[in-house]
Scaffold this active site. Structure first.
Site, mmCIF file in Angstrom:
data_model
loop_
_atom_site.group_PDB
_atom_site.id
_atom_site.type_symbol
_atom_site.label_atom_id
_atom_site.label_comp_id
_atom_site.label_asym_id
_atom_site.label_seq_id
_atom_site.Cartn_x
_atom_site.Cartn_y
_atom_site.Cartn_z
ATOM 1 N N GLU A 273 90.644 72.120 11.580
ATOM 2 C CA GLU A 273 90.508 71.191 10.449
ATOM 3 C C GLU A 273 91.699 70.243 10.351
ATOM 4 O OE1 GLU A 273 87.712 71.091 9.333
ATOM 5 O OE2 GLU A 273 86.821 73.080 9.134
ATOM 6 N N HIS B 136 93.127 74.675 2.570
ATOM 7 C CA HIS B 136 91.680 74.890 2.635
ATOM 8 C C HIS B 136 91.415 76.390 2.683
ATOM 9 C CE1 HIS B 136 87.554 74.969 3.936
ATOM 10 N NE2 HIS B 136 87.865 75.491 5.101
ATOM 11 N N HIS C 181 88.150 79.694 1.472
ATOM 12 C CA HIS C 181 86.735 80.005 1.197
ATOM 13 C C HIS C 181 86.602 80.955 -0.005
ATOM 14 C CE1 HIS C 181 86.184 79.540 5.897
ATOM 15 N NE2 HIS C 181 86.447 78.390 5.314
ATOM 16 N N GLU D 60 92.304 76.259 -20.122
ATOM 17 C CA GLU D 60 93.380 75.507 -19.465
ATOM 18 C C GLU D 60 92.958 74.742 -18.216
ATOM 19 O OE1 GLU D 60 97.055 77.645 -19.407
ATOM 20 O OE2 GLU D 60 96.943 77.917 -21.582
ATOM 21 N N HIS E 199 80.681 75.975 1.841
ATOM 22 C CA HIS E 199 81.763 76.255 2.798
ATOM 23 C C HIS E 199 83.054 76.691 2.099
ATOM 24 C CE1 HIS E 199 84.004 75.103 6.725
ATOM 25 N NE2 HIS E 199 84.821 75.769 5.927
HETATM 26 P P1 13P Z 1 90.455 77.335 11.903
HETATM 27 O O1 13P Z 1 90.544 78.765 12.384
HETATM 28 O O2 13P Z 1 90.303 76.376 13.057
HETATM 29 O O3 13P Z 1 91.619 76.977 11.017
HETATM 30 O O4 13P Z 1 89.118 77.174 11.068
HETATM 31 C C1 13P Z 1 88.879 77.962 9.932
HETATM 32 C C2 13P Z 1 88.062 77.259 8.918
HETATM 33 O O5 13P Z 1 88.105 77.621 7.765
HETATM 34 C C3 13P Z 1 87.187 76.150 9.332
HETATM 35 O O6 13P Z 1 86.739 75.415 8.238
HETATM 36 ZN ZN ZN Z 2 86.667 76.616 6.397
#
Ligand code: 13P
Ligand code: ZN
Length: 272
Positions: A118, A141, A143, A171, A212
């Protein structure tokens, strides 16, 4: 001049602690998630011979505004749970060159690995956030389960999604008055999702990737972490109550009072 031990560098310690904490929150299963932290070149020089380039890795995109900038970044395919035990394998320090089309590896990825898939979304988001906030240093980033779950059952309209999150904890509007932006499902790891994410970073520090995960940006690791943490908490409450009859609600009058009390301004047009 002899260099200091990079494993004792405050930025490295903070990165290891942050990704470990993200893993412990359940936001980063397997290799899920990635983090990049822009570093000050003078700070890096205390720890590394910055002329010593270990490898040059093509990035596949161009981002001229980041030319010469240093980043500490997580590796592709690396598990956040392992970072604390082997930071030099799972993390790397790169310097962008040739208008961002190449990354010079200065430290890390010792097993021959490279930065996250990413990287385009991270670098394009850094470039965009720096335009609106020169103090921005972090793109994160991950999940988180509830934000992700919410993208299956809630309207993805950004105003509607933001207002629901604001309504879940008092908040929220104070922590992210700019709200959250939302991208529909897109193929990850591409320049296209990178460009789309950066575009969303113009107006908010949080961007949901439907089905995602989420992107957060901030001036330091704590701020980016706190943003994701607060939005995820709100999503958790939503997922707990969405199927139940709603008896009480936060009102727009409540939001206006919070704006006044905390000196924040909700995103234009998001309050009634
Ligand atoms: P990477 O292992 O390449 O960082 O990818 C993980 C991920 O969350 C892809 O969106
Ligand atoms: Zn991801």
């Amino acid at each position: 001049m002899s260099k200091m031990d990079i494993l004792k560098a405050p930025f490295l310690i903070e990165m290891v602690r942050t990704v470990t904490n993200m893993y412990n929150h359940g936001w980063d299963e397997r290799n899920g998630g990635n983090v990049s932290l822009m570093l000050d070149g003078h700070e890096v020089e205390k720890y590394l011979e910055v002329e010593k380039v270990l490898r040059v890795i093509p990035t596949g995109f161009s981002e001229p505004s980041l030319d010469g900038k240093y980043f500490l970044v997580t590796g592709t395919g690396k598990y956040f749970k392992n970072v604390q035990y082997a930071p030099d394998v799972n993390l790397g320090i790169v310097r962008l060159k040739e208008d961002g089309s190449n990354a010079e590896l200065l430290w890390g990825f010792t097993d021959g690995g490279q930065f996250t898939s990413e990287f385009p979304a991270h670098m394009m988001s850094h470039a965009q956030r720096l335009k609106v906030d020169p103090e921005n240093r972090v793109v994160m980033h991950c999940h988180p389960a509830n934000l992700l779950a919410m993208t299956f059952v809630h309207d993805l309209d950004e105003r509607a999604f933001t207002r629901t999150l604001w309504q879940m904890c008092t908040e929220c509007i104070v922590v992210f008055p700019d709200g959250v932006n939302v991208l529909p499902w897109m193929l990850c790891g591409t320049n296209e999702i990178g460009k789309a994410t950066a575009e969303k970073m113009k107006t908010a520090r949080l961007c949901i990737w439907a089905m995602h995960g989420v992107y957060g940006a901030g001036k330091d690791l704590d701020e980016a972490f706190g943003l994701v943490e607060t939005a995820e908490k709100a999503a958790e409450i939503y997922m707990k109550i969405a199927h139940l009859p709603r008896i009480n609600n936060m009102t727009d009058d409540n939001f206006h009072q919070l704006e006044k009390r905390f000196g924040v301004k909700a995103r234009e047009g998001y309050l009634n």
